[in-house]
Design a protein around this motif. Structure first.
Motif, PDB file in Angstrom:
ATOM      1  N   ILE A  40       0.810  -1.210   0.000  1.00  0.00           N
ATOM      2  CA  ILE A  40       0.000   0.000   0.000  1.00  0.00           C
ATOM      3  C   ILE A  40       0.847   1.266   0.000  1.00  0.00           C
ATOM      4  O   ILE A  40       0.511   2.257  -0.642  1.00  0.00           O
ATOM      5  CB  ILE A  40      -0.986   0.002   1.184  1.00  0.00           C
ATOM      6  N   MET A  41       1.974   1.270   0.724  1.00  0.00           N
ATOM      7  CA  MET A  41       2.769   2.491   0.841  1.00  0.00           C
ATOM      8  C   MET A  41       3.711   2.690  -0.341  1.00  0.00           C
ATOM      9  O   MET A  41       3.946   3.818  -0.771  1.00  0.00           O
ATOM     10  CB  MET A  41       3.575   2.467   2.141  1.00  0.00           C
ATOM     11  N   ASN A  42       4.261   1.623  -0.850  1.00  0.00           N
ATOM     12  CA  ASN A  42       5.195   1.704  -1.978  1.00  0.00           C
ATOM     13  C   ASN A  42       4.911   0.550  -2.934  1.00  0.00           C
ATOM     14  O   ASN A  42       5.607  -0.453  -2.950  1.00  0.00           O
ATOM     15  CB  ASN A  42       6.640   1.689  -1.499  1.00  0.00           C
ATOM     16  N   PRO A  43       3.855   0.694  -3.747  1.00  0.00           N
ATOM     17  CA  PRO A  43       3.387  -0.418  -4.579  1.00  0.00           C
ATOM     18  C   PRO A  43       4.418  -0.871  -5.606  1.00  0.00           C
ATOM     19  O   PRO A  43       5.222  -0.083  -6.109  1.00  0.00           O
ATOM     20  CB  PRO A  43       2.156   0.169  -5.288  1.00  0.00           C
ATOM     21  N   VAL A  44       4.331  -2.169  -5.917  1.00  0.00           N
ATOM     22  CA  VAL A  44       5.118  -2.745  -7.000  1.00  0.00           C
ATOM     23  C   VAL A  44       4.243  -3.733  -7.766  1.00  0.00           C
ATOM     24  O   VAL A  44       3.384  -4.397  -7.186  1.00  0.00           O
ATOM     25  CB  VAL A  44       6.383  -3.477  -6.494  1.00  0.00           C
ATOM     26  N   PRO A  45       4.448  -3.838  -9.086  1.00  0.00           N
ATOM     27  CA  PRO A  45       3.710  -4.817  -9.894  1.00  0.00           C
ATOM     28  C   PRO A  45       4.417  -6.167  -9.823  1.00  0.00           C
ATOM     29  O   PRO A  45       5.434  -6.379 -10.474  1.00  0.00           O
ATOM     30  CB  PRO A  45       3.763  -4.217 -11.298  1.00  0.00           C
ATOM     31  N   VAL A  46       3.888  -7.078  -9.049  1.00  0.00           N
ATOM     32  CA  VAL A  46       4.611  -8.322  -8.767  1.00  0.00           C
ATOM     33  C   VAL A  46       4.409  -9.395  -9.834  1.00  0.00           C
ATOM     34  O   VAL A  46       5.200 -10.333  -9.918  1.00  0.00           O
ATOM     35  CB  VAL A  46       4.205  -8.882  -7.387  1.00  0.00           C
ATOM     36  N   ALA A  47       3.333  -9.282 -10.629  1.00  0.00           N
ATOM     37  CA  ALA A  47       3.068 -10.334 -11.617  1.00  0.00           C
ATOM     38  C   ALA A  47       2.220  -9.791 -12.757  1.00  0.00           C
ATOM     39  O   ALA A  47       1.497  -8.800 -12.597  1.00  0.00           O
ATOM     40  CB  ALA A  47       2.360 -11.523 -10.957  1.00  0.00           C
ATOM     41  N   VAL A  48       2.308 -10.460 -13.897  1.00  0.00           N
ATOM     42  CA  VAL A  48       1.570 -10.077 -15.104  1.00  0.00           C
ATOM     43  C   VAL A  48       0.914 -11.320 -15.682  1.00  0.00           C
ATOM     44  O   VAL A  48       1.482 -12.420 -15.635  1.00  0.00           O
ATOM     45  CB  VAL A  48       2.513  -9.454 -16.156  1.00  0.00           C
ATOM     46  N   ALA A  49      -0.308 -11.153 -16.204  1.00  0.00           N
ATOM     47  CA  ALA A  49      -0.988 -12.246 -16.906  1.00  0.00           C
ATOM     48  C   ALA A  49      -1.627 -11.686 -18.166  1.00  0.00           C
ATOM     49  O   ALA A  49      -2.064 -10.539 -18.201  1.00  0.00           O
ATOM     50  CB  ALA A  49      -2.049 -12.890 -16.015  1.00  0.00           C
ATOM     51  N   GLU A  50      -1.676 -12.521 -19.187  1.00  0.00           N
ATOM     52  CA  GLU A  50      -2.323 -12.114 -20.426  1.00  0.00           C
ATOM     53  C   GLU A  50      -3.819 -12.381 -20.344  1.00  0.00           C
ATOM     54  O   GLU A  50      -4.264 -13.360 -19.757  1.00  0.00           O
ATOM     55  CB  GLU A  50      -1.721 -12.864 -21.617  1.00  0.00           C
ATOM     56  N   LEU A  51      -4.591 -11.473 -20.927  1.00  0.00           N
ATOM     57  CA  LEU A  51      -6.037 -11.631 -21.054  1.00  0.00           C
ATOM     58  C   LEU A  51      -6.367 -11.681 -22.538  1.00  0.00           C
ATOM     59  O   LEU A  51      -5.621 -11.131 -23.353  1.00  0.00           O
ATOM     60  CB  LEU A  51      -6.753 -10.437 -20.410  1.00  0.00           C
ATOM     61  N   PRO A  52      -7.497 -12.290 -22.942  1.00  0.00           N
ATOM     62  CA  PRO A  52      -8.458 -13.024 -22.116  1.00  0.00           C
ATOM     63  C   PRO A  52      -7.902 -14.378 -21.685  1.00  0.00           C
ATOM     64  O   PRO A  52      -6.697 -14.588 -21.758  1.00  0.00           O
ATOM     65  CB  PRO A  52      -9.658 -13.176 -23.040  1.00  0.00           C
ATOM     66  N   GLY A  53      -8.803 -15.252 -21.313  1.00  0.00           N
ATOM     67  CA  GLY A  53      -8.378 -16.532 -20.775  1.00  0.00           C
ATOM     68  C   GLY A  53      -8.499 -16.535 -19.273  1.00  0.00           C
ATOM     69  O   GLY A  53      -7.635 -17.054 -18.566  1.00  0.00           O
ATOM     70  N   THR A  54      -9.583 -15.942 -18.745  1.00  0.00           N
ATOM     71  CA  THR A  54      -9.735 -15.757 -17.308  1.00  0.00           C
ATOM     72  C   THR A  54      -9.852 -17.072 -16.556  1.00  0.00           C
ATOM     73  O   THR A  54      -9.560 -17.130 -15.369  1.00  0.00           O
ATOM     74  CB  THR A  54     -10.969 -14.890 -17.019  1.00  0.00           C
ATOM     75  N   ALA A  55     -10.267 -18.110 -17.236  1.00  0.00           N
ATOM     76  CA  ALA A  55     -10.419 -19.388 -16.530  1.00  0.00           C
ATOM     77  C   ALA A  55      -9.067 -20.028 -16.242  1.00  0.00           C
ATOM     78  O   ALA A  55      -8.936 -20.833 -15.324  1.00  0.00           O
ATOM     79  CB  ALA A  55     -11.287 -20.342 -17.343  1.00  0.00           C
ATOM     80  N   THR A  56      -8.078 -19.674 -17.033  1.00  0.00           N
ATOM     81  CA  THR A  56      -6.758 -20.289 -16.860  1.00  0.00           C
ATOM     82  C   THR A  56      -5.675 -19.211 -16.878  1.00  0.00           C
ATOM     83  O   THR A  56      -4.737 -19.267 -17.676  1.00  0.00           O
ATOM     84  CB  THR A  56      -6.497 -21.305 -17.983  1.00  0.00           C
ATOM     85  N   LEU A  57      -5.818 -18.197 -16.016  1.00  0.00           N
ATOM     86  CA  LEU A  57      -4.821 -17.136 -15.960  1.00  0.00           C
ATOM     87  C   LEU A  57      -3.466 -17.712 -15.562  1.00  0.00           C
ATOM     88  O   LEU A  57      -3.359 -18.455 -14.590  1.00  0.00           O
ATOM     89  CB  LEU A  57      -5.237 -16.071 -14.940  1.00  0.00           C
ATOM     90  N   LYS A  58      -2.448 -17.366 -16.309  1.00  0.00           N
ATOM     91  CA  LYS A  58      -1.098 -17.815 -16.007  1.00  0.00           C
ATOM     92  C   LYS A  58      -0.256 -16.588 -15.650  1.00  0.00           C
ATOM     93  O   LYS A  58       0.082 -15.779 -16.515  1.00  0.00           O
ATOM     94  CB  LYS A  58      -0.502 -18.551 -17.212  1.00  0.00           C
ATOM     95  N   TRP A  59       0.042 -16.472 -14.376  1.00  0.00           N
ATOM     96  CA  TRP A  59       0.788 -15.320 -13.881  1.00  0.00           C
ATOM     97  C   TRP A  59       2.284 -15.608 -13.943  1.00  0.00           C
ATOM     98  O   TRP A  59       2.750 -16.667 -13.547  1.00  0.00           O
ATOM     99  CB  TRP A  59       0.388 -15.015 -12.445  1.00  0.00           C
ATOM    100  N   ARG A  60       3.011 -14.630 -14.431  1.00  0.00           N
ATOM    101  CA  ARG A  60       4.472 -14.734 -14.414  1.00  0.00           C
ATOM    102  C   ARG A  60       5.013 -13.600 -13.546  1.00  0.00           C
ATOM    103  O   ARG A  60       4.510 -12.472 -13.581  1.00  0.00           O
ATOM    104  CB  ARG A  60       5.047 -14.661 -15.823  1.00  0.00           C
ATOM    105  N   PRO A  61       6.014 -13.881 -12.716  1.00  0.00           N
ATOM    106  CA  PRO A  61       6.582 -12.840 -11.849  1.00  0.00           C
ATOM    107  C   PRO A  61       7.076 -11.655 -12.671  1.00  0.00           C
ATOM    108  O   PRO A  61       7.587 -11.814 -13.787  1.00  0.00           O
ATOM    109  CB  PRO A  61       7.735 -13.556 -11.139  1.00  0.00           C
ATOM    110  N   PHE A  62       6.929 -10.477 -12.094  1.00  0.00           N
ATOM    111  CA  PHE A  62       7.355  -9.261 -12.802  1.00  0.00           C
ATOM    112  C   PHE A  62       8.403  -8.532 -11.962  1.00  0.00           C
ATOM    113  O   PHE A  62       9.555  -8.941 -11.931  1.00  0.00           O
ATOM    114  CB  PHE A  62       6.141  -8.396 -13.118  1.00  0.00           C
ATOM    115  N   ILE A  63       8.036  -7.539 -11.191  1.00  0.00           N
ATOM    116  CA  ILE A  63       9.011  -6.818 -10.371  1.00  0.00           C
ATOM    117  C   ILE A  63       8.902  -7.339  -8.942  1.00  0.00           C
ATOM    118  O   ILE A  63       7.944  -7.053  -8.226  1.00  0.00           O
ATOM    119  CB  ILE A  63       8.781  -5.297 -10.446  1.00  0.00           C
ATOM    120  N   THR A  64       9.888  -8.110  -8.540  1.00  0.00           N
ATOM    121  CA  THR A  64       9.842  -8.796  -7.247  1.00  0.00           C
ATOM    122  C   THR A  64      11.072  -8.525  -6.384  1.00  0.00           C
ATOM    123  O   THR A  64      11.147  -9.023  -5.267  1.00  0.00           O
ATOM    124  CB  THR A  64       9.730 -10.316  -7.465  1.00  0.00           C
TER     125      THR A  64
END
Length: 689
Positions: free
Chosen positions: A244-268
C-alpha cells in the motif's frame, strides 16, 4: 476543579515482544464486557457535562454542518456512454448512486441506500460501473467500520442482481471492483482471516456464462499487505499490484483466458515504488527507484529483466518537483507533482515530450487518495482529465481539462468557501537543522500583533502526503477567529522518498521534532502561546498527538488524538496492528527496537505525577484500524497519572469507525463536540454568539 473520573481498576498483565516484558495494567479495557461498556458510557457522560453549556455550540454545529463535505471530491466515472456518480442526499445517509448523460447532469438514481434500510441506511463505500455501462458494482457498509459487501445493480432497471460475490471487503482502499474489459466479471480484494488480520486475497468474480468466484493465484511477496489486480483498458493484460505504501507490480498475466490465468513474476526484487497503469504492452509508472523525488518510466510487460531499472525507459526525469502520480488520458500522460507541497499537473506525450500544464484553480491540492496504491484505481474519463481540487480555504470543486484546451471547465463548484480567510506559507527549523514547511490559515481581519488561539493539524507518516486541501469541519475554528496550522512533518511524502524515510522506523522521532519546531516557531513569532496552543491529528496523526502530549506536555494547552493508535506494543497482537507497526514504526522482533517503541508508545510513556494539558480522545467503536481500546486504555492511565486540573476526556462513538465510512450525521456531532471542547478551553467564542 479536577473532574471526578470513573474508576478504572488495574490488573497484573504484561506485554511481551521479542523477549521484552512491559506492564499493561489496563489490559482489561480491551474487552467488550458489561464492565467496559459501563465505564465507557460514564466517560461519555463526563464529556457532555463539559461541552453542553458552552454558548458557542449552536453556532459551531451550524458551521461544522456547512463544512462537512465529501472527504474526496466525488469525481464521476464514465462507462458505456454514461456518467456514474455519488451524490449527497438529506437524512442519515451520505450518498446515493446516480447515472446521467453528463458528469453532473440531471440523473436517475440507480441505488438509494434508504430503500435498503430507511431508519439506518448503509454507507456506499465505492462505485464501479462495468465498461459497457449496464451493471453497477458498489460496496455497502452497515456499521461504519469500512467493511463492505458487493452489490450488483442492473443500470437500466435499478434492480439488484442476485449473483454478487459473498466475500467481505476490508475497506475501499483497493478500489472495489476492477472490471474485465468485456464486462464479464471483475477482480476484487477481500479480507482474509477477519477484519483485524491485515491479510487480503484477490478474487476473480466471473458472471458469464455462470457466476463463479475464484482465488487469484499470484506469487505475492508477503503475507500481510494490500493487493489488487489492474486490467489494461485494451483487455490484453492484467497486472497484480502489492504494497500500500510503496506499490510494485509483482506479476503479469495475459487476457483473455480468465479461466486459466497464467501469472508470471514481474518486479519482485525492488524495495522502492513502481506505481502505474498497464497501457498496451507497457506499464507506465511513477517510481522513486534511482530517483527519490520521483520520475515516470515505461517498462515492457514482456521484459526478460524487469527487476533491472537500467532497462526501463525514462519518460519524465527526476526534477526539483516531487512526482506523485501519472494518469493516462488518450495518448497523453498527466503527471501529478508537488512544488513546495502545492499541486502541479504537467502534460507529456507517450514519449515524455512536454505538451503543457493544467491551469489549476488556485494554490491547493488535487483530491487524491492518501496512499499511492489507492490512486491506481480508475475514475473519470479515458479521454479527459477529470479531477477534484481544493485549497485550504475552499472545498473541493470538480473540473475537466481537455487535452487541446488552455483552460479548465468547472463541472461542480466548490460547496464551501472560507470567506475573508488568508493562507500564509512559513518554514520552521527542526532539531537537526531540517527546514520544515507549514501553512497558517487565519481571518484576514485578525490583528497580526495579537496572540491567538491556534490549532495544529498534522499526520507525518506512512508515505502519505499531507496535502494543503480543505480542512473540513476545522474551517469553523478559523471562522471563529482562531489560527489553523497545516503542518508538514517528515514521515509523509510531500518531499519524496527521502522525506518519508527520514521520519519512519528508527528515524521516527524526527517527525515529532518537526512538530515541536513548528509549535515553537508559532510561539517565537508571536502567533500564539503555549496557553493558547492545541494540536490534533487522526489515526497516525492520533499517535502523533499522543506522543506530543507525553513527550512535551508543557508545550500545549489542549491535545486531541482522534481515532488514535496509542498502544504501539499491544497493537502487535492483532494482524493489522502488527502490519502497521512493522511497516512504519519498528522491528518488533528486535529487543532494542521494542524498547524504543515502548518509549515512543503514548500509553506506555505516561508518567504518574505529571501535570498534563487538557485532553480529548475521540474513537469509533467499530474501527478496525485503531480499535477503541487504544483510546480507553490510554485515557484510563492518563486520568490516573494527572496531577493538574485540566480534564482528560474520552468519547467513543457507536456505529462509527475510522472515519472513511462514518455516517455524516455522526461526523457532524463528533466534530462539533471535540471542537467545542477545544474552543471552550482556549476561550475562543465566536463573535456571532
Amino acid at each position: 476543579m479536577r473532574p471526578y473520573y470513573p474508576e478504572a481498576r488495574v490488573v497484573e498483565a504484561q506485554e511481551e515482544l521479542a523477549g521484552v516484558r512491559i506492564a499493561d495494567p489496563y489490559r482489561w479495557l480491551e474487552g467488550d464486557t458489561d464492565e467496559v461498556r459501563s465505564w465507557q458510557h460514564r466517560q461519555g457522560e463526563l464529556v457532555e457535562s463539559f461541552v453542553k453549556d458552552w454558548p458557542g455550540a449552536a453556532w459551531l454545529r451550524e458551521q461544522v454542518d456547512r463544512c462537512t463535505v465529501a472527504r474526496m471530491g466525488a469525481v464521476p466515472r464514465y462507462a458505456g456512454g454514461q456518467w456514474f456518480r455519488t451524490q449527497q442526499v438529506e437524512g442519515p445517509s451520505r450518498v446515493q448512486a446516480v447515472v446521467s448523460q453528463a458528469p453532473f447532469g440531471p440523473g436517475r438514481v440507480v441505488f438509494d441506500p434508504r430503500t435498503d434500510n430507511a431508519g439506518r441506511p448503509p454507507y456506499v463505500s465505492w462505485i464501479s460501473p462495468s465498461p459497457d455501462g449496464r451493471t453497477l458494482a458498489l460496496g455497502v457498509c452497515r456499521d461504519g467500520s469500512e467493511r463492505n459487501t458487493i452489490r450488483l445493480v442492473d443500470v437500466d432497471s435499478g434492480r439488484e442482481l442476485a449473483d454478487a460475490p459473498a466475500a467481505e471487503l476490508m475497506d475501499a482502499w483497493s478500489g472495489g471492483a476492477h472490471w474485465l474489459p468485456d464486462s464479464r466479471g471483475f477482480f476484487f480484494s477481500a479480507a482474509d482471516g477477519g477484519p483485524t488480520s491485515g491479510v487480503q486475497r484477490v478474487l476473480l468474480h466471473v458472471r458469464v456464462p455462470e457466476p463463479a468466484t475464484t482465488v487469484v493465484d499470484v506469487p505475492w511477496l508477503g503475507e500481510q499487505d494490500y493487493r489488487m489486480v489492474l486490467v489494461a483498458s485494451d483487455g490484453r493484460n492484467a497486472v497484480a499490484m502489492e504494497r500500500i505504501m510503496n506499490p510494485v507490480p509483482v506479476a503479469v498475466a495475459e487476457l483473455p483466458g480468465t479461466a486459466t490465468l497464467k501469472w508470471r513474476p514481474f518486479i519482485t526484487e525492488i524495495e522502492g515504488t513502481v506505481a502505474g497503469h498497464p497501457i498496451g504492452d507497457h506499464l507506465v509508472a511513477v517510481t522513486d527507484v534511482d530517483a527519490p523525488r520521483g520520475r515516470v518510466v515505461a517498462i515492457p510487460l514482456d521484459s526478460p529483466t524487469p527487476n533491472d531499472p537500467s532497462t526501463w525507459q525514462e519518460l519524465v526525469a527526476e526534477s526539483d518537483a516531487i512526482v506523485r502520480g501519472v494518469v493516462p488520458v488518450g495518448d497523453l500522460l498527466y503527471v501529478n507533482e508537488f512544488a513546495d507541497t502545492y499541486a502541479r499537473v504537467r502534460i507529456v506525450d507517450r514519449t515524455g515530450a512536454p505538451r503543457g500544464e493544467v491551469p489549476l484553480p488556485g494554490r491547493g491540492a488535487l483530491d487524491q487518495q492518501p496512499f499511492p496504491f489507492m490512486a491506481l484505481s480508475p475514475r473519470g474519463h479515458p479521454e479527459e482529465f477529470v479531477f477534484a481540487y481544493s485549497t485550504l480555504t475552499e472545498s473541493s470543486g470538480v473540473y475537466r481539462h481537455l487535452p487541446a484546451s488552455d483552460a479548465v471547465e468547472v463541472l461542480a463548484e466548490p460547496a464551501v468557501r472560507l470567506e475573508g480567510a488568508v493562507t500564509e506559507d512559513r518554514w520552521a527549523t527542526s532539531a537537526d537543522g531540517t527546514s520544515v514547511p507549514y501553512h497558517v490559515v487565519r481571518r484576514a481581519d485578525a490583528d497580526a500583533d495579537q496572540v491567538l488561539p491556534t490549532l495544529i493539524n498534522a499526520y507525518g507518516g506512512y508515505n502519505v502526503p499531507w496535502v494543503p486541501s480543505f480542512p473540513g469541519p476545522m474551517a469553523a475554528f478559523v471562522a471563529a477567529g482562531g489560527v489553523l496550522v497545516h503542518a508538514h512533518l517528515r514521515g509523509g511524502a510531500e518531499f519524496g522518498r527521502a522525506w518519508w524515510q527520514a521520519g519512519r522506523m528508527r528515524n521516527k522521532q524526527n517527525c515529532y521534532a518537526d512538530l515541536y519546531a513548528i509549535a515553537e516557531d508559532l510561539i517565537g513569532t508571536g502567533t500564539t502561546t503555549p496557553e493558547l496552543l492545541a494540536v490534533t491529528g487522526g489515526s497516525n496523526g492520533g499517535l502523533m498527538s499522543g506522543v506530543a502530549l507525553t513527550q512535551r506536555p508543557g508545550l500545549w494547552s489542549v491535545v486531541v488524538p482522534r481515532v488514535p493508535f496509542l498502544d504501539v506494543l499491544g497493537a502487535c497482537r492483532e494482524g493489522y496492528g502488527r502490519m502497521a507497526v512493522s511497516l512504519e514504526l519498528g522491528d518488533i522482533t528486535d529487543p532494542e527496537d521494542v524498547l524504543r517503541l515502548a518509549a515512543l508508545s503514548p500509553y506506555h510513556a505516561i508518567r504518574p505525577g505529571t501535570s498534563y494539558p487538557a485532553v480529548f480522545v475521540v474513537a469509533g467503536d467499530t474501527d478496525p484500524r485503531c480499535p477503541p481500546w487504544h483510546a480507553r486504555k490510554f485515557v484510563a492511565r492518563l486520568q490516573a497519572a494527572q496531577t493538574g486540573d485540566a480534564p482528560i476526556l474520552l468519547r467513543v462513538w457507536e456505529n462509527a469507525g475510522h472515519g472513511w465510512a462514518t455516517d455524516r450525521a455522526i461526523s457532524i456531532e463528533e466534530n462539533t463536540e471535540w471542537l467545542s471542547f477545544v474552543m471552550r478551553w482556549l476561550n475562543l467564542t465566536p463573535e456571532e454568539t
